[in-house]
Design a protein around this motif. Structure first.
Motif, PDB file in Angstrom:
ATOM      1  N   ASN A  26       0.818  -1.209   0.000  1.00  5.36           N
ATOM      2  CA  ASN A  26       0.000   0.000   0.000  1.00  5.36           C
ATOM      3  C   ASN A  26       0.853   1.261   0.000  1.00  5.36           C
ATOM      4  O   ASN A  26       1.993   1.257   0.459  1.00  5.36           O
ATOM      5  N   PHE A  69      -1.903   1.216  -4.367  1.00 13.88           N
ATOM      6  CA  PHE A  69      -1.212  -0.027  -3.994  1.00 13.88           C
ATOM      7  C   PHE A  69      -0.673  -0.760  -5.220  1.00 13.88           C
ATOM      8  O   PHE A  69      -1.078  -0.510  -6.349  1.00 13.88           O
ATOM      9  N   THR A 113      -7.244  -1.210   4.204  1.00 19.86           N
ATOM     10  CA  THR A 113      -6.170  -0.395   3.626  1.00 19.86           C
ATOM     11  C   THR A 113      -6.636   0.135   2.269  1.00 19.86           C
ATOM     12  O   THR A 113      -7.766  -0.114   1.827  1.00 19.86           O
TER      13      THR A 113
END
Length: 204
Positions: free
Chosen positions: A36, A79, A186
């Motif tokens: 990420n 990401f 995330t």
């Protein structure tokens, strides 16, 4: 330091790769994790040096380097992850099978989370804010619903929802547990979640 600067000035087309970060990124990506743009450190989100390393030399070095090893380095919003470029044959069958099981587990847990959180009256943002997240008690309550149990079992997940979330999401950096022990998605988790539910809505 000055040598590196000199190299960049005289050879602007040559990639400058940090070996330690490069190796750590490779280890994570080939273990099925995502990288990420941000990471949760000391109670807050901070820039992830592994993401920055891949990003700065993505086109000049990393895309080709991973391609030479039979992998596609994929960048999406916030990401990176890798997927196989090799057609499944021989020994690769088991790896492809393992990969498809992993994808089903990720999708299954995200599906249960999405449905359960909405049924409990939470907003989607609760799953994405580092200071918020979904508590273990709420996860256990969602996971005890018979329909949710069936969805998880269909994805070969017999654990409680908090444990299933750790295996399918947290261990792959698709989610994390914050300082309160609450589950937070995330950047990758948010995107996979949106993919899953937009795909579902288009099917109905």
């Amino acid at each position: 330091m000055s040598d590196t600067h000199f190299t960049q000035e005289t050879q602007p087309g040559r990639p400058v790769v940090d070996r330690r970060l490069s190796q750590e990124a490779f280890r994570k990506l080939t273990a099925g994790q995502v990288i990420n743009q941000t990471q949760y450190v000391n109670g807050q989100l901070a820039p992830n040096p592994l993401f920055n390393e891949l990003y700065k030399e993505r086109d000049r070095y990393y895309v080709e380097a991973y391609s030479n090893m039979g992998m596609e380095l994929v960048q999406r919003r916030g990401f990176f992850y890798v997927r196989s470029l090799i057609e499944s044959q021989g020994d690769d069958d088991s790896r492809d099978q393992e990969s498809s099981v992993s994808i089903r587990q990720i999708q299954g847990v995200l599906l249960v989370l999405g449905r359960g959180v909405l049924e409990k009256g939470f907003m989607f943002e609760a799953m994405t804010l580092p200071e918020a997240g979904i508590s273990r008690e709420t996860l256990e309550s969602i996971g005890n619903d018979p329909t949710m149990v069936l969805i998880l079992k269909a994805c070969k997940m017999d654990q409680s929802l908090p444990d299933a979330a750790k295996i399918a999401l947290v261990d792959r950096d698709i989610a994390f547990f914050n300082d309160k022990g609450n589950l937070v998605l995330t950047d990758a988790g948010k995107t996979f979640f949106e993919d899953l539910f937009s795909q579902q809505s288009s099917e109905h």
